[in-house]
Design a protein around this motif. Structure first.
Motif, mmCIF file in Angstrom:
data_model
loop_
_atom_site.group_PDB
_atom_site.id
_atom_site.type_symbol
_atom_site.label_atom_id
_atom_site.label_comp_id
_atom_site.label_asym_id
_atom_site.label_seq_id
_atom_site.Cartn_x
_atom_site.Cartn_y
_atom_site.Cartn_z
ATOM 1 N N SER A 32 0.830 -1.209 0.000
ATOM 2 C CA SER A 32 0.000 0.000 0.000
ATOM 3 C C SER A 32 0.863 1.257 0.000
ATOM 4 O O SER A 32 0.551 2.232 -0.690
ATOM 5 C CB SER A 32 -0.921 0.018 1.224
ATOM 6 N N GLY A 33 1.935 1.239 0.774
ATOM 7 C CA GLY A 33 2.853 2.375 0.783
ATOM 8 C C GLY A 33 3.517 2.596 -0.560
ATOM 9 O O GLY A 33 3.644 3.735 -1.033
ATOM 10 N N ILE A 34 3.925 1.516 -1.206
ATOM 11 C CA ILE A 34 4.541 1.619 -2.533
ATOM 12 C C ILE A 34 3.526 2.127 -3.547
ATOM 13 O O ILE A 34 3.856 2.954 -4.411
ATOM 14 C CB ILE A 34 5.137 0.257 -2.949
ATOM 15 N N LEU A 39 1.589 6.528 -7.046
ATOM 16 C CA LEU A 39 0.558 7.473 -7.476
ATOM 17 C C LEU A 39 1.052 8.914 -7.359
ATOM 18 O O LEU A 39 0.888 9.717 -8.279
ATOM 19 C CB LEU A 39 -0.714 7.287 -6.646
ATOM 20 N N GLN A 40 1.673 9.234 -6.243
ATOM 21 C CA GLN A 40 2.163 10.596 -6.045
ATOM 22 C C GLN A 40 3.301 10.923 -7.009
ATOM 23 O O GLN A 40 3.371 12.042 -7.541
ATOM 24 C CB GLN A 40 2.612 10.791 -4.596
ATOM 25 N N LEU A 126 -5.418 15.482 -6.648
ATOM 26 C CA LEU A 126 -4.660 14.757 -5.634
ATOM 27 C C LEU A 126 -4.557 15.590 -4.358
ATOM 28 O O LEU A 126 -4.678 15.065 -3.249
ATOM 29 C CB LEU A 126 -3.260 14.403 -6.148
ATOM 30 N N SER A 127 -4.380 16.887 -4.512
ATOM 31 C CA SER A 127 -4.341 17.771 -3.354
ATOM 32 C C SER A 127 -5.682 17.800 -2.636
ATOM 33 O O SER A 127 -5.731 17.842 -1.399
ATOM 34 C CB SER A 127 -3.928 19.179 -3.797
ATOM 35 N N VAL A 128 -6.770 17.767 -3.378
ATOM 36 C CA VAL A 128 -8.106 17.703 -2.757
ATOM 37 C C VAL A 128 -8.251 16.396 -1.971
ATOM 38 O O VAL A 128 -8.741 16.393 -0.834
ATOM 39 C CB VAL A 128 -9.211 17.838 -3.823
ATOM 40 N N ALA A 129 -7.826 15.281 -2.563
ATOM 41 C CA ALA A 129 -7.921 13.986 -1.870
ATOM 42 C C ALA A 129 -7.076 13.978 -0.596
ATOM 43 O O ALA A 129 -7.530 13.490 0.455
ATOM 44 C CB ALA A 129 -7.491 12.868 -2.805
#
Length: 163
Positions: A32-34, A39-40, A126-129
């Motif tokens: 999950s971390g990877i 994604l980022q 992504l910033s909103v999420a």
């Protein structure tokens, strides 16, 4: 605060699970971390992400990526060490304060960056999420802290009146 919430939740779930299921959790958390990092990094390297935006969402994303690295590392440490050392608890507390600060910055920058939705949509969404996640985790830990505080203050015995 989302980074602290994820690492803290992973540690709590790790403590509740029987020993036979802990390896599955550790592998799931690492994957999950990877995935979160991938994604980022994908959004970071998109050509449209470097276009003009009125707020510094791109440097904020870099800060979130750094905190995601720390989250993954702390999660691995917290799930591998059975009695967590006091020093690691202190580092985790400092990490929580930094995560809260990053969450506040993310929320403020996202609220002020309405025009970035047109120029850098991936970065903006992504910033909103991340902002929504930070708000939810801050409310969660604030309520958890208030519940803890009410238990601590109400568990004291009342002085008995003597006549």
């Amino acid at each position: 605060m989302i980074h602290f919430c994820l690492a803290h939740s992973a540690h709590q779930v790790h403590c509740w699970l029987p020993r036979s299921h802990r390896l599955r959790l550790q592998v799931t958390l690492l994957l999950s971390g990877i995935t979160a990092l991938a994604l980022q990094l994908y959004v970071l390297y998109r050509p449209r992400s470097s276009q003009y935006c009125s707020q510094p969402l791109l440097p904020n994303l870099v800060g979130n990526i750094i905190l995601t690295f720390f989250t993954t590392g702390l999660t691995v440490l917290l799930t591998h060490l059975e009695p967590v050392p006091r020093l690691l608890k202190g580092v985790f507390f400092v990490f929580g304060v930094g995560s809260f600060g990053e969450g506040v910055c993310t929320v403020v920058l996202t609220v002020l960056a309405k025009d970035c939705e047109k120029t850098t949509p991936e970065l903006y969404y992504l910033s909103v999420a991340l902002s929504v996640g930070s708000l939810v985790s801050t409310v969660l830990f604030s309520s958890k802290g208030l519940i803890w505080l009410s238990r601590v203050t109400s568990s004291r015995p009342d002085p008995k009146l003597t006549i």
